[in-house]
Motif scaffolding. Sequence first.
Motif, PDB file in Angstrom:
ATOM      1  N   VAL A 270       0.852  -1.187   0.000  1.00  0.00           N
ATOM      2  CA  VAL A 270       0.000   0.000   0.000  1.00  0.00           C
ATOM      3  C   VAL A 270       0.892   1.243   0.000  1.00  0.00           C
ATOM      4  CG1 VAL A 270      -1.862   1.206   1.201  1.00  0.00           C
ATOM      5  CG2 VAL A 270      -1.706  -1.297   1.332  1.00  0.00           C
ATOM      6  N   VAL A 271       0.606   2.190  -0.871  1.00  0.00           N
ATOM      7  CA  VAL A 271       1.394   3.420  -0.948  1.00  0.00           C
ATOM      8  C   VAL A 271       1.018   4.317   0.228  1.00  0.00           C
ATOM      9  CG1 VAL A 271       1.997   5.443  -2.328  1.00  0.00           C
ATOM     10  CG2 VAL A 271       1.497   3.253  -3.459  1.00  0.00           C
ATOM     11  N   GLY A 272       1.988   4.654   1.055  1.00  0.00           N
ATOM     12  CA  GLY A 272       1.720   5.429   2.253  1.00  0.00           C
ATOM     13  C   GLY A 272       2.037   6.901   2.095  1.00  0.00           C
ATOM     14  N   ILE A 273       1.058   7.754   2.383  1.00  0.00           N
ATOM     15  CA  ILE A 273       1.245   9.201   2.375  1.00  0.00           C
ATOM     16  C   ILE A 273       1.310   9.646   3.846  1.00  0.00           C
ATOM     17  CG2 ILE A 273       0.389  11.408   1.530  1.00  0.00           C
ATOM     18  CD1 ILE A 273       0.988   9.282  -0.652  1.00  0.00           C
ATOM     19  N   PHE A 274       2.423  10.258   4.247  1.00  0.00           N
ATOM     20  CA  PHE A 274       2.675  10.572   5.647  1.00  0.00           C
ATOM     21  C   PHE A 274       2.874  12.067   5.872  1.00  0.00           C
ATOM     22  CE2 PHE A 274       4.188   6.195   5.311  1.00  0.00           C
ATOM     23  CZ  PHE A 274       3.834   5.621   6.529  1.00  0.00           C
ATOM     24  N   PRO A 275       2.517  12.563   7.051  1.00  0.00           N
ATOM     25  CA  PRO A 275       2.936  13.914   7.436  1.00  0.00           C
ATOM     26  C   PRO A 275       4.444  13.914   7.687  1.00  0.00           C
ATOM     27  CG  PRO A 275       1.910  12.824   9.303  1.00  0.00           C
ATOM     28  CD  PRO A 275       1.741  11.904   8.123  1.00  0.00           C
ATOM     29  N   ASP A 276       5.087  14.994   7.364  1.00  0.00           N
ATOM     30  CA  ASP A 276       6.540  15.082   7.547  1.00  0.00           C
ATOM     31  C   ASP A 276       6.834  15.369   9.022  1.00  0.00           C
ATOM     32  OD1 ASP A 276       9.232  15.239   7.252  1.00  0.00           O
ATOM     33  OD2 ASP A 276       9.246  17.006   5.954  1.00  0.00           O
ATOM     34  N   LEU A 277       6.747  14.317   9.824  1.00  0.00           N
ATOM     35  CA  LEU A 277       6.933  14.414  11.266  1.00  0.00           C
ATOM     36  C   LEU A 277       7.938  13.350  11.721  1.00  0.00           C
ATOM     37  CD1 LEU A 277       3.198  14.863  12.367  1.00  0.00           C
ATOM     38  CD2 LEU A 277       4.990  16.612  12.364  1.00  0.00           C
ATOM     39  N   PRO A 278       8.592  13.564  12.862  1.00  0.00           N
ATOM     40  CA  PRO A 278       9.620  12.616  13.317  1.00  0.00           C
ATOM     41  C   PRO A 278       9.122  11.182  13.437  1.00  0.00           C
ATOM     42  CG  PRO A 278       9.798  14.652  14.552  1.00  0.00           C
ATOM     43  CD  PRO A 278       8.553  14.779  13.721  1.00  0.00           C
ATOM     44  N   LEU A 283      10.027   5.536  10.614  1.00  0.00           N
ATOM     45  CA  LEU A 283       9.597   4.277   9.997  1.00  0.00           C
ATOM     46  C   LEU A 283      10.194   4.056   8.615  1.00  0.00           C
ATOM     47  CD1 LEU A 283       5.729   4.412  10.696  1.00  0.00           C
ATOM     48  CD2 LEU A 283       7.461   3.212  12.039  1.00  0.00           C
ATOM     49  N   LEU A 284      10.661   5.127   7.984  1.00  0.00           N
ATOM     50  CA  LEU A 284      10.878   5.139   6.541  1.00  0.00           C
ATOM     51  C   LEU A 284      12.341   5.323   6.171  1.00  0.00           C
ATOM     52  CD1 LEU A 284       7.886   7.550   5.894  1.00  0.00           C
ATOM     53  CD2 LEU A 284       7.883   5.072   5.502  1.00  0.00           C
ATOM     54  N   PRO A 285      12.711   4.912   4.947  1.00  0.00           N
ATOM     55  CA  PRO A 285      14.083   5.159   4.500  1.00  0.00           C
ATOM     56  C   PRO A 285      14.322   6.642   4.231  1.00  0.00           C
ATOM     57  CG  PRO A 285      12.780   4.221   2.717  1.00  0.00           C
ATOM     58  CD  PRO A 285      11.923   4.161   3.951  1.00  0.00           C
ATOM     59  N   GLU A 286      15.568   7.042   4.351  1.00  0.00           N
ATOM     60  CA  GLU A 286      15.942   8.431   4.057  1.00  0.00           C
ATOM     61  C   GLU A 286      15.537   8.787   2.634  1.00  0.00           C
ATOM     62  OE1 GLU A 286      17.454  12.106   5.096  1.00  0.00           O
ATOM     63  OE2 GLU A 286      17.376  10.320   6.382  1.00  0.00           O
ATOM     64  N   GLY A 287      14.920   9.959   2.472  1.00  0.00           N
ATOM     65  CA  GLY A 287      14.507  10.404   1.147  1.00  0.00           C
ATOM     66  C   GLY A 287      13.143   9.907   0.716  1.00  0.00           C
ATOM     67  N   TYR A 288      12.356   9.354   1.628  1.00  0.00           N
ATOM     68  CA  TYR A 288      11.022   8.864   1.277  1.00  0.00           C
ATOM     69  C   TYR A 288      10.235   9.992   0.612  1.00  0.00           C
ATOM     70  CZ  TYR A 288       6.543   6.416   1.817  1.00  0.00           C
ATOM     71  OH  TYR A 288       5.335   5.782   1.582  1.00  0.00           O
ATOM     72  N   PRO A 289       9.682   9.733  -0.597  1.00  0.00           N
ATOM     73  CA  PRO A 289       9.144  10.833  -1.402  1.00  0.00           C
ATOM     74  C   PRO A 289       7.714  11.260  -1.078  1.00  0.00           C
ATOM     75  CG  PRO A 289       9.072   8.793  -2.648  1.00  0.00           C
ATOM     76  CD  PRO A 289       9.739   8.466  -1.344  1.00  0.00           C
ATOM     77  N   PHE A 290       7.010  10.512  -0.227  1.00  0.00           N
ATOM     78  CA  PHE A 290       5.592  10.797  -0.031  1.00  0.00           C
ATOM     79  C   PHE A 290       5.324  11.335   1.373  1.00  0.00           C
ATOM     80  CE2 PHE A 290       5.818   7.177  -3.097  1.00  0.00           C
ATOM     81  CZ  PHE A 290       5.598   7.952  -4.230  1.00  0.00           C
ATOM     82  N   LEU A 291       6.045  12.423   1.699  1.00  0.00           N
ATOM     83  CA  LEU A 291       5.850  13.143   2.947  1.00  0.00           C
ATOM     84  C   LEU A 291       5.300  14.535   2.632  1.00  0.00           C
ATOM     85  CD1 LEU A 291       9.263  12.307   4.681  1.00  0.00           C
ATOM     86  CD2 LEU A 291       7.042  11.344   5.308  1.00  0.00           C
ATOM     87  N   THR A 307      -3.928   7.583  -8.705  1.00  0.00           N
ATOM     88  CA  THR A 307      -4.013   7.600 -10.170  1.00  0.00           C
ATOM     89  C   THR A 307      -2.880   6.840 -10.829  1.00  0.00           C
ATOM     90  OG1 THR A 307      -2.871   9.740 -10.248  1.00  0.00           O
ATOM     91  CG2 THR A 307      -5.304   9.762 -10.254  1.00  0.00           C
ATOM     92  N   ASP A 308      -1.741   6.704 -10.142  1.00  0.00           N
ATOM     93  CA  ASP A 308      -0.611   5.985 -10.730  1.00  0.00           C
ATOM     94  C   ASP A 308       0.189   5.264  -9.639  1.00  0.00           C
ATOM     95  OD1 ASP A 308       1.230   5.001 -12.483  1.00  0.00           O
ATOM     96  OD2 ASP A 308       2.087   6.933 -13.062  1.00  0.00           O
ATOM     97  N   PRO A 309      -0.442   4.299  -8.963  1.00  0.00           N
ATOM     98  CA  PRO A 309       0.251   3.620  -7.859  1.00  0.00           C
ATOM     99  C   PRO A 309       1.483   2.845  -8.314  1.00  0.00           C
ATOM    100  CG  PRO A 309      -1.809   2.494  -8.399  1.00  0.00           C
ATOM    101  CD  PRO A 309      -1.816   3.781  -9.147  1.00  0.00           C
ATOM    102  N   GLN A 310       1.461   2.342  -9.529  1.00  0.00           N
ATOM    103  CA  GLN A 310       2.608   1.562  -9.997  1.00  0.00           C
ATOM    104  C   GLN A 310       3.872   2.416 -10.069  1.00  0.00           C
ATOM    105  OE1 GLN A 310       2.689  -1.540 -10.128  1.00  0.00           O
ATOM    106  NE2 GLN A 310       0.521  -2.099 -10.161  1.00  0.00           N
ATOM    107  N   SER A 311       3.743   3.656 -10.547  1.00  0.00           N
ATOM    108  CA  SER A 311       4.929   4.512 -10.615  1.00  0.00           C
ATOM    109  C   SER A 311       5.386   4.904  -9.214  1.00  0.00           C
ATOM    110  CB  SER A 311       4.648   5.762 -11.457  1.00  0.00           C
ATOM    111  OG  SER A 311       3.771   6.649 -10.787  1.00  0.00           O
ATOM    112  N   CYS A 312       4.440   5.041  -8.292  1.00  0.00           N
ATOM    113  CA  CYS A 312       4.814   5.344  -6.897  1.00  0.00           C
ATOM    114  C   CYS A 312       5.620   4.201  -6.313  1.00  0.00           C
ATOM    115  CB  CYS A 312       3.565   5.596  -6.063  1.00  0.00           C
ATOM    116  SG  CYS A 312       2.665   7.107  -6.490  1.00  0.00           S
ATOM    117  N   ARG A 313       5.178   2.978  -6.555  1.00  0.00           N
ATOM    118  CA  ARG A 313       5.917   1.817  -6.040  1.00  0.00           C
ATOM    119  C   ARG A 313       7.283   1.711  -6.716  1.00  0.00           C
ATOM    120  NH1 ARG A 313       0.516  -0.848  -6.846  1.00  0.00           N
ATOM    121  NH2 ARG A 313      -0.555  -0.592  -4.841  1.00  0.00           N
ATOM    122  N   ALA A 314       7.336   2.071  -7.997  1.00  0.00           N
ATOM    123  CA  ALA A 314       8.622   2.046  -8.699  1.00  0.00           C
ATOM    124  C   ALA A 314       9.580   3.076  -8.097  1.00  0.00           C
ATOM    125  CB  ALA A 314       8.411   2.315 -10.192  1.00  0.00           C
TER     126      ALA A 314
END
Length: 351
Positions: A270-278, A283-291, A307-314
């Motif tokens: 599941v593609v996770g969208i997170f608030p940019d909080l500590p 939980l995430l690797p450095e540079g996680y793009p969905f903050l 709309t494009d989950p496959q590219s997000c996973r890529a």
Amino acid sequence: MNIIIKRDATTITPDGRVAGHDAGATLVRRFLRLFPGAQLVGPSPHHAAGFDVVPLEFIDPDDSVIINMDVLDSMDVWRTVFQESGGTQPRIMNFVWWPVHQLEHRVDRYSFALSCALFPTFAASERTASEVRDIVQKRTVSEISSLSKLDWVNLGFRVEHVHERQEPEVPIVLYPAIYLSPTKRPDLFKKIVEKVHARTPLKVEMRLQESHLISEKAMAFSRRSWIWVGPLTAERTSYYEALSHTTAFLATAEEEAYGLSYVEALGSGVVGIFPDLPWARALLPEGYPFLYNTEQGAEQLLYQAVTDPQSCRAQLDHLVGGSFLQWIADHHSDDAFDREVTTCVRTWFGE
């Protein structure tokens, strides 16, 4: 050594199983699996499905270690067992698995600090351990704080539970919490998903704990034809089956002690969208793009995810130089939790 787990909020189903899929219930089941023969504290003695329920008054402290998930009442637990046993010292391990900052009352903060200073304490994440260490040092005198024993490990999840992905025809967005409490910011979640729904078709699924399921706020969500609000799944298998059909989740919580539900969803693709909080970055690797830092940022990221989950996973695979799902499995496997907890029990209390 007999392990006895105490969590007052635990519910036993009529067929003798631990009910619920919130973090607390999941952890109780994990302890029962990790320590064969472990028992659960309850109001009356009886046999359940694979474990026994015993009252505090029946515990023999000579061969028992109590893992207390409630923590604040460890001194009362100690006193009860000590008196009922005729003066034998009980062995208690605190297990802190929730955000320490939620202790708002002065009495609770001082009680918690004293409990964690007097009894060996195991925390469910590095951030939680840091909170425990800080409150013990600030709220107790040095003579007491110097006695404290503290260790931690990230909870992790059982990778083998994950199901093969089955992409839905209409993208499904998960509300990744079981409560509608203010710290989860459900109103922010609703505001953002409504904006994305206005731009592209999607469905929302919300699985809530019973007391929140019948709330006015839950009713307001359910009035939207594209938002499904229902109870927690009955079985772990059905929980992971639902995750295999979920496209994305939008996290809006202000704070989490760890975030087990987010990790389970990420490990299921599941593609996770997170608030940019500590708490999220932990939980995430450095540079996680969905903050995100703004509502507009969250809206755009969620729109991209549905709309494009496959590219997000890529993107995530590229970020970690391989499989993102494997990165989650490697960094959040419950093998480490099992190993560290059993090591601490042996170290603190002997074989």
